[in-house]
Write a protein that holds these residues in place. Structure first.
Motif, short mmCIF file in Angstrom:
data_model
loop_
_atom_site.label_atom_id
_atom_site.label_comp_id
_atom_site.label_asym_id
_atom_site.label_seq_id
_atom_site.Cartn_x
_atom_site.Cartn_y
_atom_site.Cartn_z
N ARG A 184 -21.40 97.02 -24.83
CA ARG A 184 -21.40 95.57 -24.75
C ARG A 184 -21.74 95.12 -23.32
NH1 ARG A 184 -17.00 92.49 -23.64
NH2 ARG A 184 -15.60 94.24 -24.10
N PRO A 185 -22.58 94.08 -23.17
CA PRO A 185 -22.93 93.61 -21.83
C PRO A 185 -21.70 93.26 -20.99
CG PRO A 185 -24.39 92.61 -23.45
CD PRO A 185 -23.32 93.35 -24.23
N HIS A 186 -21.77 93.65 -19.72
CA HIS A 186 -20.74 93.30 -18.72
C HIS A 186 -19.36 93.84 -19.08
CE1 HIS A 186 -24.07 90.82 -17.61
NE2 HIS A 186 -23.89 89.98 -18.60
N SER A 187 -19.32 94.99 -19.76
CA SER A 187 -18.04 95.54 -20.20
C SER A 187 -17.52 96.66 -19.30
CB SER A 187 -18.17 96.08 -21.63
OG SER A 187 -19.19 97.07 -21.70
N MET A 188 -18.35 97.14 -18.38
CA MET A 188 -17.96 98.27 -17.54
C MET A 188 -17.48 97.81 -16.16
SD MET A 188 -18.36 101.07 -19.32
CE MET A 188 -17.79 100.11 -20.73
#
Length: 315
Positions: A184-188
């Motif tokens: 998912r985008p911007h999840s890390m």
């Protein structure tokens, strides 16, 4: 059900892990089709669609993985492993960054994880440092090795946490493409790329604002005596050539150098050559001559690495 970190590699719909089969909800598929991905007996999940493969068996071969396991288990690159772990602990003690996340959990991606030498050191930090550790590589044999070790250690994502190991980091071994991350985008919170591909846009997409990127590369002079023995014309490592590509997305925070003197037996040297591109770039007669010379006298060389720590520029 909590929001999943994962997305379907086929339709990009939310992908929900489960102990037997991961399944997307099909919400972004034109026909609302749900795609299943079975969990292998070893505990890894293959999220590499056939259309993303450039060969029948992409990534490192079993021979290369076995050689790297033997070589690294002898501790030859331990100083680099220790430095990376130390820097990750320092970065993730930054409460201000963690507080920006809704879940207050730390999700780390180790891209190009291989058989997991560095990944396992990250997992040993425990969930006081990293809650979720996603170990991704395009080589299925490499991910199988990592999953096997993680399972023995009780760290796989689906294994129940014992009371005395409640602080265990959950490891997710994935076969996947670095260019098409099923995340998912911007999840890390952070990404590590240790001798692995540098993909600025893909990293920017999955990393949260202010998140960290740790890159390890060979430095100038790395294994110089070995390369001198194998090649007539030695090209130096251009360690920082990718920094310009990262500049639109990341700010360089720190550069660290680490080196270690190596005294190698013939077996160690053979494994070192097998686990590097020198295995196929050097002429066979050069490799054989070097190995023959080491049968009587141990081979000395120096491993030199550079570690870059970058932070994603906030929008």
């Amino acid at each position: 059900m909590p929001v999943s970190l994962f997305i379907c590699p086929l339709c990009q719909s939310p992908l929900q892990p489960a102990a037997d089969t991961w399944r997307c909800d099909g919400s972004l598929h034109p026909k609302q089709t749900s795609h299943p991905f079975d969990v292998a007996r070893r505990g890894y999940v293959n999220l590499l669609p056939v259309q993303q493969k450039k060969s029948k068996a992409p990534g490192d071969s079993q021979e290369s993985i076995d050689a790297r396991k033997r070589f690294l288990n002898h501790g030859h690159y331990a100083p680099l492993q220790e430095l990376i772990s130390q820097k990750m602990i320092e970065l993730l003690s930054n409460d201000e960054l963690i507080d920006k996340q809704d879940s207050k959990t730390v999700n780390w991606l180790d891209i190009g994880c291989g058989e997991g030498y560095y990944t396992q050191a990250m997992a040993q930090m425990g969930s006081d440092v990293i809650d979720t550790l996603i170990a991704a590589d395009i080589s299925k044999p490499a991910v199988v090795e990592l999953a096997k070790v993680s399972k023995i250690a009780g760290r796989l994502w689906y294994q129940p946490r014992k009371e005395d190991t409640a602080k265990t980091t959950a490891v997710y071994p994935l076969v996947t493409s670095a260019a098409h991350l099923p995340l998912r985008p911007h999840s890390m919170t952070g990404i590590s790329s240790i001798f692995s591909p540098i993909l600025p846009e893909a990293f920017d997409n999955v990393l949260m604002d202010g998140g960290y990127l740790i890159i390890a590369k060979p430095d100038v002079g790395h294994l110089a005596t070995m390369r001198d023995a194998l090649f007539d014309d030695v090209r130096e490592h251009d360690s920082d050539k990718f920094l310009q590509e990262l500049a639109p997305y990341f700010t360089l925070v720190e550069t660290c150098l680490v080196s270690t003197e190596l005294t190698l037996s013939a077996e160690d040297l053979a494994d070192l050559m097998t686990m590097t591109p020198y295995a196929y770039r050097a002429r066979s007669e050069k490799r054989q001559a070097l190995l023959a010379a080491v049968e009587t006298v141990a081979f000395s060389t120096e491993a030199k690495f550079v570690v870059y720590i970058l932070q994603k520029t906030s929008v």
